[in-house]
Design a protein around this motif. Structure first.
Motif, PDB file in Angstrom:
ATOM      1  N   UNK A  91      51.746  32.708  25.187  1.00 48.01           N
ATOM      2  CA  UNK A  91      52.596  32.157  24.135  1.00 48.01           C
ATOM      3  C   UNK A  91      53.541  33.197  23.559  1.00 48.01           C
ATOM      4  N   UNK A  92      53.020  34.397  23.304  1.00 45.55           N
ATOM      5  CA  UNK A  92      53.867  35.474  22.783  1.00 45.55           C
ATOM      6  C   UNK A  92      54.959  35.844  23.777  1.00 45.55           C
ATOM      7  N   UNK A  93      54.570  35.992  25.046  1.00 43.75           N
ATOM      8  CA  UNK A  93      55.549  36.360  26.064  1.00 43.75           C
ATOM      9  C   UNK A  93      56.562  35.234  26.305  1.00 43.75           C
ATOM     10  N   UNK A  94      56.110  33.980  26.232  1.00 43.39           N
ATOM     11  CA  UNK A  94      57.035  32.855  26.399  1.00 43.39           C
ATOM     12  C   UNK A  94      58.068  32.831  25.269  1.00 43.39           C
ATOM     13  N   UNK A  95      57.631  33.139  24.056  1.00 47.01           N
ATOM     14  CA  UNK A  95      58.581  33.218  22.940  1.00 47.01           C
ATOM     15  C   UNK A  95      59.579  34.351  23.165  1.00 47.01           C
ATOM     16  N   UNK A  96      59.091  35.488  23.664  1.00 47.19           N
ATOM     17  CA  UNK A  96      59.998  36.586  23.984  1.00 47.19           C
ATOM     18  C   UNK A  96      60.993  36.211  25.059  1.00 47.19           C
ATOM     19  N   UNK A  97      60.544  35.466  26.067  1.00 44.28           N
ATOM     20  CA  UNK A  97      61.444  35.012  27.118  1.00 44.28           C
ATOM     21  C   UNK A  97      62.491  34.051  26.564  1.00 44.28           C
ATOM     22  N   UNK A  98      62.089  33.152  25.676  1.00 43.42           N
ATOM     23  CA  UNK A  98      63.036  32.212  25.074  1.00 43.42           C
ATOM     24  C   UNK A  98      64.111  32.952  24.290  1.00 43.42           C
ATOM     25  N   UNK A  99      63.706  33.966  23.537  1.00 39.79           N
ATOM     26  CA  UNK A  99      64.683  34.766  22.784  1.00 39.79           C
ATOM     27  C   UNK A  99      65.625  35.488  23.739  1.00 39.79           C
ATOM     28  N   UNK A 100      65.072  36.029  24.831  1.00 39.60           N
ATOM     29  CA  UNK A 100      65.902  36.739  25.811  1.00 39.60           C
ATOM     30  C   UNK A 100      66.911  35.797  26.459  1.00 39.60           C
ATOM     31  N   UNK A 101      66.490  34.570  26.775  1.00 41.47           N
ATOM     32  CA  UNK A 101      67.397  33.601  27.391  1.00 41.47           C
ATOM     33  C   UNK A 101      68.535  33.252  26.438  1.00 41.47           C
ATOM     34  N   UNK A 102      68.204  32.982  25.178  1.00 47.33           N
ATOM     35  CA  UNK A 102      69.247  32.651  24.202  1.00 47.33           C
ATOM     36  C   UNK A 102      70.211  33.823  24.029  1.00 47.33           C
ATOM     37  N   UNK A 103      69.672  35.045  23.948  1.00 44.27           N
ATOM     38  CA  UNK A 103      70.536  36.225  23.805  1.00 44.27           C
ATOM     39  C   UNK A 103      71.396  36.425  25.044  1.00 44.27           C
ATOM     40  N   UNK A 104      70.808  36.192  26.227  1.00 45.03           N
ATOM     41  CA  UNK A 104      71.563  36.364  27.458  1.00 45.03           C
ATOM     42  C   UNK A 104      72.719  35.385  27.575  1.00 45.03           C
ATOM     43  N   UNK A 105      72.538  34.184  27.056  1.00 40.09           N
ATOM     44  CA  UNK A 105      73.612  33.189  27.104  1.00 40.09           C
ATOM     45  C   UNK A 105      74.624  33.429  25.988  1.00 40.09           C
ATOM     46  N   UNK A 106      74.180  33.886  24.829  1.00 37.61           N
ATOM     47  CA  UNK A 106      75.068  34.006  23.671  1.00 37.61           C
ATOM     48  C   UNK A 106      75.954  35.243  23.724  1.00 37.61           C
ATOM     49  N   UNK A 107      75.437  36.352  24.255  1.00 37.78           N
ATOM     50  CA  UNK A 107      76.164  37.624  24.193  1.00 37.78           C
ATOM     51  C   UNK A 107      76.956  37.864  25.460  1.00 37.78           C
ATOM     52  N   UNK A 108      78.097  38.492  25.289  1.00 38.70           N
ATOM     53  CA  UNK A 108      78.978  38.794  26.405  1.00 38.70           C
ATOM     54  C   UNK A 108      80.380  39.048  25.898  1.00 38.70           C
ATOM     55  N   UNK A 109      81.362  39.150  26.799  1.00 39.31           N
ATOM     56  CA  UNK A 109      82.743  39.333  26.345  1.00 39.31           C
ATOM     57  C   UNK A 109      83.178  38.252  25.358  1.00 39.31           C
ATOM     58  N   UNK A 110      82.686  37.024  25.568  1.00 42.57           N
ATOM     59  CA  UNK A 110      82.912  35.942  24.618  1.00 42.57           C
ATOM     60  C   UNK A 110      81.603  35.679  23.877  1.00 42.57           C
ATOM     61  N   UNK A 111      81.576  35.964  22.574  1.00 44.86           N
ATOM     62  CA  UNK A 111      80.368  35.781  21.782  1.00 44.86           C
ATOM     63  C   UNK A 111      80.225  34.319  21.392  1.00 44.86           C
ATOM     64  N   UNK A 112      79.022  33.793  21.586  1.00 44.36           N
ATOM     65  CA  UNK A 112      78.735  32.398  21.263  1.00 44.36           C
ATOM     66  C   UNK A 112      77.646  32.375  20.193  1.00 44.36           C
TER      67      UNK A 112
END
Length: 378
Positions: free
Chosen positions: A45-66
């Motif tokens: 559960x802890x690691x799944x929450x960490x993965x969810x945060x990583x996925x959201x950050x991976x999609x949100x951050x970049x040259x275009x911030x979302x």
């Protein structure tokens, strides 16, 4: 007769307490799996929450911030979950659904495959330095992909590259097992030595192709693939990797108990009733196929299967029934974050994710080794 009749209840009363410990014993035995399930759920559960945060950050951050909320809304809409908003991803819908999300999902799948494969290899070879390519699977996949680029097969179809990479991985695995069968020794030492020889030979063939290519575009493609990357990944790559990776991860978790027995050594595992030779071949074969499927869509990415299981083992212990799913989730989160760093740390230049995993993985692994040695000296 009266005295004899009076003694019967007394005899029953004396014998009755002998049955009392049975419920207590069964209750004690029942608490063991319950504790294990709770521990497994907490860790995952802890690691799944960490993965969810990583996925959201991976999609949100970049040259275009979302905005993260916009990302969460778009992901919830893709999953069919009711959340406030129109669920369209707003003005960044194209960036989310067709550029970043496929790349992040491929990274998560590849990281999960390499993480659980690394934990499995370390258990089979009883060596924390083992990693997914230890029996030549990664080298076989690399040779297949480089051959496709070198001979121009990729012009036929864009799927020729992952197809030849997977075929190369399977061929390398088959060759290693064939040599071990001819020698009539499928022990970990033999498999390891044959894998090292196969990796060296395939590496030499790759070097020959790199040295003799006359096309700069081909050379660039070979180098980029050998460095490992997630650029230009699409939903087709997600579909290509999803089934074998998810199925392989689920199947490997079934062998958690067998891997625990293998940690006892071959003699100890046989004494516990395990068919060591057969189970080792099955587990390594499944791990090799899983590694080949991951490498086929990402290129050669190192240190994920080496660092993640080793670090988690120091935190949650060596029980492979917990370590295997934890390594899959941890590997997925690690690679997603590494790819995020590769995209934003040196913007506008984007690095290959394999470079970032090596830059961060090598020092972390060295620190873990030194910490372990220091603990042992105490």
């Amino acid at each position: 007769m009266a005295k004899a009749a009076e003694t019967r209840p007394i005899l029953r009363l004396k014998n009755a307490p002998e049955r009392d410990p049975e419920p207590a014993t069964s209750e004690a035995e029942a608490t063991v799996p319950r504790r294990f399930v709770v521990r497994l759920l907490v860790v995952c559960g802890v690691l799944a929450c960490g993965l969810a945060v990583a996925v959201v950050a991976g999609v949100a951050l970049g040259p275009v911030r979302i905005p993260p909320l916009e990302v969460v809304t778009a992901l919830a809409d893709d999953l069919g979950l009711p959340l406030p908003g129109d669920g369209s991803g707003g003005e960044h819908a194209t960036v989310i659904n067709y550029i970043r999300l496929p790349r992040v999902l491929v990274g998560a799948l590849v990281g999960a495959a390499l993480g659980i494969a690394g934990a499995t290899m370390q258990a089979v070879f009883r060596n924390p330095l083992a990693e997914p390519g230890v029996i030549g699977v990664s080298s076989g996949a690399a040779l297949g992909a480089v051959a496709a680029i070198y001979f121009g097969w990729t012009a036929l179809t864009p799927w020729m590259l992952p197809a030849t990479a997977f075929v190369g991985a399977v061929a390398a695995m088959g060759f290693v097992f064939m040599v071990a069968a001819l020698r009539r020794d499928r022990g970990p030492v033999t498999l390891l030595l044959v894998g090292i020889a196969v990796s060296a030979f395939f590496g030499a063939l790759i070097s020959v192709m790199v040295a003799t290519t006359t096309n700069n575009e081909e050379l660039r493609g070979i180098v980029f693939w050998l460095q490992g990357g997630l650029g230009a990944r699409t939903w087709q790559h997600v579909q290509l990797a999803a089934v074998p990776v998810v199925a392989g991860c689920l199947l490997l978790t079934v062998f958690g108990r067998d891997l625990n027995l293998l940690l006892l050594g071959d003699d100890g595992a046989r004494a516990a009733g395990l068919d060591v030779a057969r189970q080792r071949v099955v587990i390594l074969g499944l791990t090799s196929l899983l590694t080949g499927a991951a490498v086929a869509v990402s290129g050669v990415i190192g240190f994920v299967g080496l660092v993640v299981p080793h670090a988690l083992r120091l935190v949650i212990g060596p029980d492979n029934r917990v370590l295997l799913p934890a390594s899959a989730l941890g590997g997925a989160a690690f690679l997603v974050l590494a790819d995020l760093i590769a995209r934003v740390a040196f913007s506008p230049t984007s690095l290959q994710v394999g470079i970032v995993t090596a830059l961060f993985g090598a020092p972390v692994f060295l620190a873990l080794v030194l910490r372990r040695r220091a603990g042992g000296l105490r």
